[in-house]
Design a protein around this motif. Structure first.
Motif, PDB file in Angstrom:
ATOM      1  N   ILE A  46       0.828  -1.215   0.000  1.00  0.00           N
ATOM      2  CA  ILE A  46       0.000   0.000   0.000  1.00  0.00           C
ATOM      3  C   ILE A  46       0.860   1.262   0.000  1.00  0.00           C
ATOM      4  O   ILE A  46       0.387   2.346   0.324  1.00  0.00           O
ATOM      5  CB  ILE A  46      -0.955   0.024   1.213  1.00  0.00           C
ATOM      6  CG1 ILE A  46      -0.168   0.036   2.532  1.00  0.00           C
ATOM      7  CG2 ILE A  46      -1.921  -1.153   1.170  1.00  0.00           C
ATOM      8  CD1 ILE A  46      -1.029   0.307   3.743  1.00  0.00           C
ATOM      9  N   THR A  47       2.128   1.108  -0.381  1.00  0.00           N
ATOM     10  CA  THR A  47       3.060   2.247  -0.344  1.00  0.00           C
ATOM     11  C   THR A  47       2.556   3.434  -1.157  1.00  0.00           C
ATOM     12  O   THR A  47       2.616   4.588  -0.711  1.00  0.00           O
ATOM     13  CB  THR A  47       4.440   1.819  -0.886  1.00  0.00           C
ATOM     14  OG1 THR A  47       4.922   0.725  -0.110  1.00  0.00           O
ATOM     15  CG2 THR A  47       5.429   2.977  -0.803  1.00  0.00           C
ATOM     16  N   ASP A  48       2.058   3.169  -2.363  1.00  0.00           N
ATOM     17  CA  ASP A  48       1.634   4.256  -3.260  1.00  0.00           C
ATOM     18  C   ASP A  48       0.116   4.437  -3.275  1.00  0.00           C
ATOM     19  O   ASP A  48      -0.444   5.033  -4.200  1.00  0.00           O
ATOM     20  CB  ASP A  48       2.112   3.957  -4.684  1.00  0.00           C
ATOM     21  CG  ASP A  48       3.626   3.838  -4.762  1.00  0.00           C
ATOM     22  OD1 ASP A  48       4.298   4.617  -4.078  1.00  0.00           O
ATOM     23  OD2 ASP A  48       4.119   2.965  -5.506  1.00  0.00           O
ATOM     24  N   LEU A  49      -0.555   3.937  -2.255  1.00  0.00           N
ATOM     25  CA  LEU A  49      -2.023   3.984  -2.242  1.00  0.00           C
ATOM     26  C   LEU A  49      -2.568   5.363  -1.893  1.00  0.00           C
ATOM     27  O   LEU A  49      -3.573   5.802  -2.458  1.00  0.00           O
ATOM     28  CB  LEU A  49      -2.546   2.945  -1.228  1.00  0.00           C
ATOM     29  CG  LEU A  49      -4.057   2.776  -1.125  1.00  0.00           C
ATOM     30  CD1 LEU A  49      -4.624   2.266  -2.436  1.00  0.00           C
ATOM     31  CD2 LEU A  49      -4.409   1.818   0.014  1.00  0.00           C
ATOM     32  N   ILE A  50      -1.898   6.063  -1.001  1.00  0.00           N
ATOM     33  CA  ILE A  50      -2.410   7.344  -0.490  1.00  0.00           C
ATOM     34  C   ILE A  50      -1.851   8.511  -1.294  1.00  0.00           C
ATOM     35  O   ILE A  50      -0.631   8.694  -1.352  1.00  0.00           O
ATOM     36  CB  ILE A  50      -2.048   7.532   1.001  1.00  0.00           C
ATOM     37  CG1 ILE A  50      -2.454   6.309   1.824  1.00  0.00           C
ATOM     38  CG2 ILE A  50      -2.702   8.793   1.542  1.00  0.00           C
ATOM     39  CD1 ILE A  50      -3.924   6.026   1.797  1.00  0.00           C
TER      40      ILE A  50
ATOM     41  N   GLY B 229      -0.839  14.735   0.308  1.00  0.00           N
ATOM     42  CA  GLY B 229      -1.714  15.772   0.836  1.00  0.00           C
ATOM     43  C   GLY B 229      -3.003  15.260   1.444  1.00  0.00           C
ATOM     44  O   GLY B 229      -3.819  16.052   1.922  1.00  0.00           O
ATOM     45  N   THR B 230      -3.224  13.938   1.435  1.00  0.00           N
ATOM     46  CA  THR B 230      -4.453  13.373   2.003  1.00  0.00           C
ATOM     47  C   THR B 230      -4.400  13.447   3.523  1.00  0.00           C
ATOM     48  O   THR B 230      -3.376  13.169   4.144  1.00  0.00           O
ATOM     49  CB  THR B 230      -4.622  11.898   1.565  1.00  0.00           C
ATOM     50  OG1 THR B 230      -4.560  11.826   0.140  1.00  0.00           O
ATOM     51  CG2 THR B 230      -5.958  11.349   2.040  1.00  0.00           C
ATOM     52  N   SER B 231      -5.515  13.828   4.149  1.00  0.00           N
ATOM     53  CA  SER B 231      -5.562  13.939   5.602  1.00  0.00           C
ATOM     54  C   SER B 231      -5.439  12.563   6.257  1.00  0.00           C
ATOM     55  O   SER B 231      -5.661  11.531   5.613  1.00  0.00           O
ATOM     56  CB  SER B 231      -6.881  14.587   6.039  1.00  0.00           C
ATOM     57  OG  SER B 231      -7.977  13.721   5.740  1.00  0.00           O
ATOM     58  N   LYS B 232      -5.100  12.558   7.541  1.00  0.00           N
ATOM     59  CA  LYS B 232      -4.939  11.299   8.267  1.00  0.00           C
ATOM     60  C   LYS B 232      -6.241  10.509   8.290  1.00  0.00           C
ATOM     61  O   LYS B 232      -6.246   9.284   8.109  1.00  0.00           O
ATOM     62  CB  LYS B 232      -4.468  11.592   9.696  1.00  0.00           C
ATOM     63  CG  LYS B 232      -4.184  10.336  10.508  1.00  0.00           C
ATOM     64  CD  LYS B 232      -3.675  10.687  11.898  1.00  0.00           C
ATOM     65  CE  LYS B 232      -3.399   9.413  12.715  1.00  0.00           C
ATOM     66  NZ  LYS B 232      -2.917   9.739  14.081  1.00  0.00           N
ATOM     67  N   GLU B 233      -7.358  11.216   8.514  1.00  0.00           N
ATOM     68  CA  GLU B 233      -8.661  10.540   8.581  1.00  0.00           C
ATOM     69  C   GLU B 233      -9.006   9.893   7.248  1.00  0.00           C
ATOM     70  O   GLU B 233      -9.436   8.728   7.193  1.00  0.00           O
ATOM     71  CB  GLU B 233      -9.756  11.552   8.976  1.00  0.00           C
ATOM     72  CG  GLU B 233      -9.649  12.082  10.403  1.00  0.00           C
ATOM     73  CD  GLU B 233      -8.565  13.132  10.553  1.00  0.00           C
ATOM     74  OE1 GLU B 233      -8.059  13.628   9.510  1.00  0.00           O
ATOM     75  OE2 GLU B 233      -8.211  13.451  11.710  1.00  0.00           O
ATOM     76  N   ASP B 234      -8.822  10.643   6.144  1.00  0.00           N
ATOM     77  CA  ASP B 234      -9.121  10.098   4.811  1.00  0.00           C
ATOM     78  C   ASP B 234      -8.171   8.958   4.463  1.00  0.00           C
ATOM     79  O   ASP B 234      -8.569   7.984   3.813  1.00  0.00           O
ATOM     80  CB  ASP B 234      -9.019  11.196   3.758  1.00  0.00           C
ATOM     81  CG  ASP B 234     -10.151  12.209   3.868  1.00  0.00           C
ATOM     82  OD1 ASP B 234     -11.168  11.871   4.502  1.00  0.00           O
ATOM     83  OD2 ASP B 234     -10.007  13.325   3.322  1.00  0.00           O
ATOM     84  N   SER B 235      -6.917   9.086   4.883  1.00  0.00           N
ATOM     85  CA  SER B 235      -5.942   8.028   4.622  1.00  0.00           C
ATOM     86  C   SER B 235      -6.369   6.720   5.275  1.00  0.00           C
ATOM     87  O   SER B 235      -6.276   5.643   4.669  1.00  0.00           O
ATOM     88  CB  SER B 235      -4.560   8.438   5.135  1.00  0.00           C
ATOM     89  OG  SER B 235      -4.091   9.590   4.472  1.00  0.00           O
ATOM     90  N   LEU B 236      -6.851   6.816   6.516  1.00  0.00           N
ATOM     91  CA  LEU B 236      -7.306   5.624   7.231  1.00  0.00           C
ATOM     92  C   LEU B 236      -8.486   4.971   6.520  1.00  0.00           C
ATOM     93  O   LEU B 236      -8.567   3.740   6.420  1.00  0.00           O
ATOM     94  CB  LEU B 236      -7.693   5.983   8.675  1.00  0.00           C
ATOM     95  CG  LEU B 236      -6.537   6.361   9.609  1.00  0.00           C
ATOM     96  CD1 LEU B 236      -7.067   6.865  10.942  1.00  0.00           C
ATOM     97  CD2 LEU B 236      -5.617   5.159   9.830  1.00  0.00           C
ATOM     98  N   VAL B 237      -9.403   5.796   6.016  1.00  0.00           N
ATOM     99  CA  VAL B 237     -10.570   5.274   5.295  1.00  0.00           C
ATOM    100  C   VAL B 237     -10.134   4.572   4.006  1.00  0.00           C
ATOM    101  O   VAL B 237     -10.599   3.471   3.691  1.00  0.00           O
ATOM    102  CB  VAL B 237     -11.561   6.414   4.967  1.00  0.00           C
ATOM    103  CG1 VAL B 237     -12.668   5.912   4.041  1.00  0.00           C
ATOM    104  CG2 VAL B 237     -12.157   6.981   6.244  1.00  0.00           C
ATOM    105  N   ILE B 238      -9.219   5.192   3.269  1.00  0.00           N
ATOM    106  CA  ILE B 238      -8.738   4.616   2.010  1.00  0.00           C
ATOM    107  C   ILE B 238      -8.055   3.275   2.259  1.00  0.00           C
ATOM    108  O   ILE B 238      -8.303   2.292   1.567  1.00  0.00           O
ATOM    109  CB  ILE B 238      -7.769   5.594   1.301  1.00  0.00           C
ATOM    110  CG1 ILE B 238      -8.524   6.836   0.812  1.00  0.00           C
ATOM    111  CG2 ILE B 238      -7.075   4.903   0.114  1.00  0.00           C
ATOM    112  CD1 ILE B 238      -7.624   7.948   0.303  1.00  0.00           C
ATOM    113  N   VAL B 239      -7.178   3.237   3.274  1.00  0.00           N
ATOM    114  CA  VAL B 239      -6.451   2.006   3.590  1.00  0.00           C
ATOM    115  C   VAL B 239      -7.415   0.916   4.031  1.00  0.00           C
ATOM    116  O   VAL B 239      -7.319  -0.237   3.588  1.00  0.00           O
ATOM    117  CB  VAL B 239      -5.391   2.263   4.673  1.00  0.00           C
ATOM    118  CG1 VAL B 239      -4.803   0.946   5.177  1.00  0.00           C
ATOM    119  CG2 VAL B 239      -4.282   3.156   4.124  1.00  0.00           C
TER     120      VAL B 239
END
Length: 283
Positions: free
Chosen positions: A42-46, A49-59
């Motif tokens: 998932i290295t290049d998934l985020i 500039g994505t926020s921490k909250e959005d990053s957690l949702v995406i992951v």
């Protein structure tokens, strides 16, 4: 005692060497059965500039999709019949073969095909095949201007628009930026759908009243006015003009060259295999 101490020191030295250290394993973030998902996956998934909250949702969504797919595959492998799995495996092998050969041939074509097409070749192909290129709808050559009625240079613009001369190019370069909309290149054929979009007062019901060869008119629209000059009109199912077809002809000739090159390449590679005794048919 000294011998034992010496052996202990040697052992500690060997254990401390990098060569004997166990290889670091990538850190797993999820598991389904014997399958693992690692941080490196998932290295290049985020996006940056994505926020921490959005990053957690995406992951989390990615992990859930990964797990669902693995679980479904496991269930499918257990529950599908051997005949169906054999059928799919055959399709997978064929798909892989198709992908490899397609990519390889495309690379060969890219490196070898001649993309330069002369005007002479284009016109020759057009003259030999123009009956096959008939219009699907009406084509029009025209020029038009949409400008405010109270434009201070309206009379001059109207006069020069009707008496259109190449010597006025500088004039148009100066004033065209002031128009709300315009098209002054009347050598280009335009499909009727484009006319409806550019001249909203023209509709399928009234187009014959406006779109006739040689017609010139002005059409008020609120505070604006359209100046229009129709040069020529070609109806549906007529032979398409060369200038309109030219981009299509270029693509047709290029595609024909590619097909000829592919056939030649396939024949050469087969002939070479026969010559080198790498390919033979048993009778």
């Amino acid at each position: 005692m000294i011998r034992k101490l010496y052996i202990l020191v040697i052992f500690q030295f060997i254990a401390s060497c990098n060569y004997f250290k166990p290889e670091a394993k990538p850190e797993a973030i999820a598991r389904v059965g014997d399958s693992y998902l690692y941080k490196t996956d998932i290295t290049d998934l985020i996006p940056a500039g994505t926020s921490k909250e959005d990053s957690l949702v995406i992951v989390r969504n990615f992990i859930d999709r990964w797990a669902s797919q693995k679980l479904l595959i496991n269930k499918a492998e257990i529950n599908l019949s051997e005949a169906k799995k054999a059928e799919f495996n055959t399709l997978i092998k064929q798909y892989k073969n198709d992908l490899y050969t397609k990519a390889y041939i495309e690379e060969i074509v890219k490196q070898s095909v001649d993309t330069l097409i002369s005007e002479q070749e284009l016109k020759k192909y057009y003259n030999e095949n123009k009956e096959n290129f008939r219009t699907n709808g009406t084509l029009v050559r025209l020029r038009y201007i949409n400008l405010p009625k109270d434009h201070p240079k309206f009379s001059t613009i109207r006069s020069k628009f009707l008496d259109f001369r190449k010597s006025d190019q500088k004039f148009w370069a100066t004033y065209q930026l002031q128009f709300k909309n315009s098209a002054l290149n009347d050598s280009v054929w335009v499909a009727m759908n484009e006319i409806y979009r550019k001249l909203p007062f023209v509709t399928p019901e009234n187009r014959e009243a406006y779109m006739s060869a040689g017609a010139s008119f002005q059409k008020p629209e609120g505070k604006d006015i359209y100046l229009v000059k129709v040069i020529n009109v070609i109806d549906k199912n007529q032979v398409s003009p060369y200038s309109y077809l030219k981009p299509t002809l270029q693509q047709v000739i290029l595609n024909r060259r590619k097909l000829e090159l592919i056939k030649k390449f396939e024949k050469e590679i087969t002939d070479d295999a026969i010559k080198d005794n790498k390919y033979e048919i048993y009778k």
